[in-house]
Every structure is written in structure tokens, then in C-alpha cells.
Design an enzyme around this catalytic site. Sequence first.
Site, PDB file in Angstrom:
ATOM      1  N   ASN A 152       0.806  -1.235   0.000  1.00 36.53           N
ATOM      2  CA  ASN A 152       0.000   0.000   0.000  1.00 36.53           C
ATOM      3  C   ASN A 152       0.835   1.280   0.000  1.00 36.53           C
ATOM      4  O   ASN A 152       0.395   2.303  -0.526  1.00 36.53           O
ATOM      5  CB  ASN A 152      -1.012  -0.004   1.161  1.00 36.53           C
ATOM      6  CG  ASN A 152      -0.370  -0.221   2.507  1.00 36.53           C
ATOM      7  OD1 ASN A 152       0.764  -0.682   2.622  1.00 36.53           O
ATOM      8  ND2 ASN A 152      -1.098   0.105   3.562  1.00 36.53           N
ATOM      9  N   GLU A 251       4.726  -4.064  12.355  1.00 38.40           N
ATOM     10  CA  GLU A 251       3.623  -3.106  12.270  1.00 38.40           C
ATOM     11  C   GLU A 251       2.497  -3.845  11.570  1.00 38.40           C
ATOM     12  O   GLU A 251       2.570  -4.124  10.374  1.00 38.40           O
ATOM     13  CB  GLU A 251       4.066  -1.861  11.493  1.00 38.40           C
ATOM     14  CG  GLU A 251       3.095  -0.707  11.627  1.00 38.40           C
ATOM     15  CD  GLU A 251       2.074  -0.700  10.513  1.00 38.40           C
ATOM     16  OE1 GLU A 251       0.902  -1.061  10.807  1.00 38.40           O
ATOM     17  OE2 GLU A 251       2.423  -0.355   9.388  1.00 38.40           O
ATOM     18  N   CYS A 285      -3.227   1.014   7.090  1.00 39.62           N
ATOM     19  CA  CYS A 285      -3.450   0.469   8.431  1.00 39.62           C
ATOM     20  C   CYS A 285      -3.906   1.555   9.394  1.00 39.62           C
ATOM     21  O   CYS A 285      -4.525   1.268  10.412  1.00 39.62           O
ATOM     22  CB  CYS A 285      -2.193  -0.208   8.940  1.00 39.62           C
ATOM     23  SG  CYS A 285      -0.742   0.868   8.922  1.00 39.62           S
ATOM     24  N   GLU A 459       8.733   2.327  14.464  1.00 35.16           N
ATOM     25  CA  GLU A 459       9.509   2.750  13.307  1.00 35.16           C
ATOM     26  C   GLU A 459       9.473   4.270  13.228  1.00 35.16           C
ATOM     27  O   GLU A 459       8.458   4.890  13.526  1.00 35.16           O
ATOM     28  CB  GLU A 459       8.945   2.150  12.024  1.00 35.16           C
ATOM     29  CG  GLU A 459       9.083   0.632  11.957  1.00 35.16           C
ATOM     30  CD  GLU A 459       8.598   0.059  10.651  1.00 35.16           C
ATOM     31  OE1 GLU A 459       9.342  -0.728  10.032  1.00 35.16           O
ATOM     32  OE2 GLU A 459       7.462   0.385  10.246  1.00 35.16           O
TER      33      GLU A 459
END
Length: 479
Positions: A152, A251, A285, A459
Site C-alpha cells: 500500500n 507493524e 493500516c 519505526e
Amino acid sequence: MTDTPTQLFVGGAWTDAADGAVMPVDDPATGEIICHVADAGPEDARLAEDAAVRAQEAWARTAPRARSEILRRAYEIILDRTDELARLMTAEMGKPLAEARGEVAYAAEFFRWFSEEAVRIDGGHGILPDGRNRMLLSRRPVGPCLLITPWNFPLAMGTRKIGPAIAAGCTMVLKPAPQTPLSSLALAAVLEEAGLPAGVLNVVTTSRAGEVCEPLLRGGRIRKLSFTGSTQVGRLLLAQCADTVVRASMELGGNAPFIVLDDADLDVAVDGAMTAKMRNMGEACTAANRFFVHRSVAGEFARRLARRMEALVVGPGTRDGVDVGPLIDTAGRAKVEDLVSDAVERGARVLCGGRTPEGPGCFYPPTVLTDVSPDSRLMGTEIFGPVAAILTFDDEEEVVRRANDTPWGLVGYVFTEGLDRALRVSERLEVGMVGLNTGLVSNPAAPFGGVKQSGLGREGGAVGIEEFLEYQYVAMPAR
């Protein structure tokens, strides 16, 4: 796109898959094949791992400033090639060109950020409490890493992992999503041009993820996994990491609540909703998944949001004036169709959208649903599409309980004009990030990640490099 590499990048060389296999890359706006790229198998994975292991010792000894300068040069190259990289991304992923250009800038910023962090890796020195020993602390790279990125945000998810790995002195095997391999291959070419030594970054594009990744995680030479993707796959990879105790950061999925309290500025809330829902066609997300709107303002909020959503232009991402591109593939669109149908069957009302257009491409219209039943399947899964499902609530205690009633905890959004309420509700949400009166939380300078089944580690930000470093403690007599 004729200059975009389509081979594997292993040990500083562009090479075909060992068995000669290739896989197609599709344009989701037309369904047509853009090109074919090498389809790596287990032998290619082993060769990439060999290259990363061979390069690790010398790369770890490389001066931090040298690593920093490579990242800085790569940052500048990416910005210089914004249009080229944006068009490549739009072709393989579908997002409108304007949004793709924004991702290029976002992706480049991770390289600039970690170029600055590379020279700030420090340690420590002190006398231990008993006075007998001195303590010397140093930081060292964790070692060869396996990086797995999603489709994505194909460029930004690559730089968000590669940047800190390079800065820390780690070598890498990168496995991009099979839907979007071209952005990762183009990124490898950028880093090669920026002077990254052979073997530090190796890219294996593949449709055979299990055959490629599992031997690496179970083999004992890969010491770190960084994965972005679904919670289901994350669980599987964690199990594979257990055999050799591979350090992992993940993640994973999200089920973001978007909370509009009764004192919210509705103009601000609707603006925030458009950003939190429609970024990347809802395929994020961090996308707002469950809209909880106070009953006293729910009707007006829904009407305003539906007007804004209905006005968006759907079409190929390369066409001027398009706001919403196609979803990634037919399976992704079918999932959205099924979730909307289920919600309607349970009593939801469609204010706009809700019908799949005819013709080629994986398009789905921006959709607003009201009167959504809490039992609808879209309440318990990531929609990953341009669908805003609105539920109502009556008081703060209720909405916090419902927002937290999920195994995921990546991000939440809160809209209110009251400072005390803003902080109180934000602090009670079981999430790693909160958008307070804003629909955008992602920034390279901020730690990105979630709690519960939304992942492990962070991150970006000052802590992003920590995932790629180990401590070593040396005790020596204090004389």
C-alpha cells in the site's frame, strides 16, 4: 518505466531468478500486465542471505558519517526523480499521481532523518554502584536483517525500514509485496547510485513468500525481522522467528476508531475524516475504520461527510483531476463489496456510494454508511477501502469502551474542542498513536507503531534506529 529494473538485486548485481521464473505486475486501473519481474525461489533467498552475511562485518565497521552520506545522497536522488517514481508507483499500485508524489516526499524524508541519526549512535561510561568496576556501554548493529514490506505504501515502507538499517550498520534482504515490486527495485537502483556497497541491500521479488522467507528466519543467520503487514501473517512469522530467537519488530493490522465528541468543530472533524479515511483510497493500516459520532451531531456529520465523499472523482490515478484510484486488486475490491453488503443486510443505510461501477479496473466508490450495526463484519476487520461506517454513542465512557473493544491498537482519532476531554480520552485509548483534531499521524520524526495485536516496536523517530541496534556492556576494574 523502460529503465526500471525487473531482476533481483543480489550482492550488488542484477540477476534473473535461479530457476528463470518471472511473475506479472498488473495495473489495477486496467487489469493489464505492465511487465514481468524475476520471481525468486529458495535458492535466490539463500544467495541474498549469503551476500548480506558476507557484507555485514565490513559494513558494521564503516564510519557512521559514511553511512550518513549515502543516505543523504539517496534522499536527494529520490527527490530529483519525484515524477518518475510517482508514475511508477501509480502504475503498479493505483493511487493518484498527486498522492504518489506526496509518498515520494514522505519516503525520501526517512532517508534524510536516518542520515542524521546515523551519526548520533552513542554509548556510555560510568562507575558501577559498588565502585569495583567501570561500565563501558557501546551500541552495535544487530546483524543481517530480513525486511518485508507491504503493497500500500511501496516506497515509504521500504525507506522506513532500510533507512535505520543502513544508519545502524546492518545488511539486509528486502522482500517487497508481489503486487508492487517495481518501487522496491527502483529504490535499490537509487541506493546503488548513491554508493551503497555491494551486498548491504539485497532485493528478492517473489510470489513464493513462504518458500523464500521461512528458511531465512529458521536458518540462524538472519538476526532481525522487520515486517509490515497483516496480523495473521505476523503471527506466523513470529512463530518462525522463535526457532533461532530472531529479534522482531512488526507493524500489523489496525481497526482505528474515529471519535467525534459532542463539542467537536464539525468542519475540522469532517476534514480530519476525509484525511483519515481516504488517504490511499482507505488502503492504510491507519485508516479510520469505525466512526463513533455523538448522537447529537451524528446526522449533521454524516450529511457533511457524504457530500464531501460523493464529490470525489474516481478514476485511473494518471488522469488529471482524479481523487480516488482503484483498489489494489479484484480480491481487495471483493472484500469491500462483501463488507458493505453485510452491513446493509444488517440494517445500514447507504448515504453515498455502495455500488461497484461497471468496466475494467478495481474501482469502488467512496461510500458512507449510517445506522451501522455493531455486529456488522466491517466493525471487526480492516475495511481497506473507501468506506466510512458511522455508529452513534451517548457518553464518553461508552465510546471509550467501544473503541477499545478490539484486539488491535494501532491508532485512534479524537475530535473535541475541550482540552481536558481531549487529553482524557486520548490517554484512555488503547492505541500506540492518537490523532487529536487531525486525521494524519504519520511523520518520519515520530515513532510509528501500535499495541496489542497491532504490532511490536516502533519505526521512525529517534527510537526507530533502536530496533536495529544491540547494547554491549564491558566491565573493567576501577583503579
